[in-house]
Scaffold this motif. Structure first.
Motif, mmCIF file in Angstrom:
data_model
loop_
_atom_site.group_PDB
_atom_site.id
_atom_site.type_symbol
_atom_site.label_atom_id
_atom_site.label_comp_id
_atom_site.label_asym_id
_atom_site.label_seq_id
_atom_site.Cartn_x
_atom_site.Cartn_y
_atom_site.Cartn_z
ATOM 1 N N ASP A 128 7.358 -10.166 36.994
ATOM 2 C CA ASP A 128 7.117 -9.139 35.990
ATOM 3 C C ASP A 128 6.740 -9.742 34.637
ATOM 4 O OD1 ASP A 128 6.859 -6.485 35.333
ATOM 5 O OD2 ASP A 128 8.971 -6.183 34.849
ATOM 6 N N VAL A 129 6.225 -10.974 34.652
ATOM 7 C CA VAL A 129 5.856 -11.641 33.411
ATOM 8 C C VAL A 129 4.360 -11.516 33.150
ATOM 9 C CG1 VAL A 129 5.693 -13.886 32.263
ATOM 10 C CG2 VAL A 129 7.760 -13.268 33.486
ATOM 11 N N CYS A 130 3.601 -11.707 34.164
ATOM 12 C CA CYS A 130 2.145 -11.668 34.043
ATOM 13 C C CYS A 130 1.601 -10.965 35.284
ATOM 14 C CB CYS A 130 1.588 -13.094 33.960
ATOM 15 S SG CYS A 130 1.979 -14.061 35.426
ATOM 16 N N CYS A 131 0.401 -11.128 35.575
ATOM 17 C CA CYS A 131 -0.142 -10.764 36.883
ATOM 18 C C CYS A 131 -0.104 -9.264 37.188
ATOM 19 C CB CYS A 131 0.601 -11.483 38.018
ATOM 20 S SG CYS A 131 1.356 -13.034 37.612
ATOM 21 N N GLY A 132 0.045 -8.428 36.202
ATOM 22 C CA GLY A 132 0.093 -6.995 36.463
ATOM 23 C C GLY A 132 1.486 -6.456 36.664
ATOM 24 N N GLY A 133 2.462 -7.311 36.553
ATOM 25 C CA GLY A 133 3.849 -6.861 36.647
ATOM 26 C C GLY A 133 4.271 -6.467 38.048
ATOM 27 N N LYS A 134 5.450 -5.866 38.126
ATOM 28 C CA LYS A 134 6.027 -5.550 39.432
ATOM 29 C C LYS A 134 5.284 -4.457 40.173
ATOM 30 C CE LYS A 134 9.715 -2.745 37.465
ATOM 31 N NZ LYS A 134 11.157 -2.623 37.358
ATOM 32 N N LYS A 135 4.365 -3.782 39.510
ATOM 33 C CA LYS A 135 3.576 -2.746 40.198
ATOM 34 C C LYS A 135 2.390 -3.339 40.956
ATOM 35 C CE LYS A 135 5.110 0.833 37.167
ATOM 36 N NZ LYS A 135 4.864 1.933 36.317
ATOM 37 N N ASN A 136 2.088 -4.601 40.725
ATOM 38 C CA ASN A 136 0.993 -5.274 41.420
ATOM 39 C C ASN A 136 1.499 -5.712 42.799
ATOM 40 O OD1 ASN A 136 -0.942 -6.994 42.446
ATOM 41 N ND2 ASN A 136 -1.168 -8.186 40.578
ATOM 42 N N PRO A 137 0.967 -5.117 43.895
ATOM 43 C CA PRO A 137 1.469 -5.451 45.250
ATOM 44 C C PRO A 137 1.359 -6.921 45.619
ATOM 45 C CG PRO A 137 -0.153 -3.663 45.337
ATOM 46 C CD PRO A 137 -0.094 -4.146 43.920
ATOM 47 N N SER A 138 0.390 -7.648 45.057
ATOM 48 C CA SER A 138 0.271 -9.066 45.412
ATOM 49 C C SER A 138 1.357 -9.910 44.733
ATOM 50 C CB SER A 138 -1.116 -9.603 45.076
ATOM 51 O OG SER A 138 -1.294 -9.659 43.679
ATOM 52 N N MET A 139 2.040 -9.340 43.759
ATOM 53 C CA MET A 139 3.094 -10.071 43.055
ATOM 54 C C MET A 139 4.477 -9.599 43.477
ATOM 55 S SD MET A 139 1.375 -12.279 41.583
ATOM 56 C CE MET A 139 2.746 -13.122 40.846
ATOM 57 N N GLN A 140 4.566 -9.125 44.713
ATOM 58 C CA GLN A 140 5.828 -8.654 45.263
ATOM 59 C C GLN A 140 6.151 -9.413 46.541
ATOM 60 O OE1 GLN A 140 5.496 -4.464 46.015
ATOM 61 N NE2 GLN A 140 5.191 -3.945 43.866
#
Length: 132
Positions: free
Chosen positions: A114-126
């Protein structure tokens, strides 16, 4: 040789052959018994990047200690957090952090950056922590 000695040698030979033949059987049984017992610590190495987490799924048993080495090889900070499991860790640029946790309840838990990359709403960052 008299008959008593011959029969004792024959019996000892048969017992010896049986014991030698049984060694692989007992070794196999020992392996089968140890396979089912879970390790006290489940170790994982997770790479964090702008592309996501690799691997993105962590599987462990309820009550098992989970040790996760988070590796960040990029020039930006990443994050490893879970609202459901109530943890939040920063992973500084070009570094690694080891996180240990124990989850007592079976379930499928979300973790995210949840720092960068679109945050926790970005499916690739989950990712998921799956506890059985």
């Amino acid at each position: 040789m008299n008959n008593k000695i011959k029969s004792k040698l024959l019996i000892l030979s048969i017992i010896g052959i049986f014991l030698i033949a049984a060694i692989p059987l007992f070794s196999s049984l020992k392996e089968k018994l140890s396979v089912g017992s879970p390790s006290k610590v489940a170790n994982f190495k997770v790479i964090t990047s702008m592309a996501g987490f690799d691997p993105y799924k962590i599987k462990a048993k309820a009550g098992q200690t989970i040790s996760i080495e988070l590796v960040n090889n990029e020039d930006i900070e990443h994050h490893f957090g879970s609202d459901e499991l109530n943890f939040s860790y920063k992973v500084p640029a070009n570094s690694s952090v080891v996180v240990e946790l124990v989850v007592d309840k079976a379930g499928d838990y979300l973790f995210f950056c949840d720092v960068c990359c679109g945050g926790k709403k970005n499916p690739s960052m989950q990712g998921r922590i799956v506890i059985s």
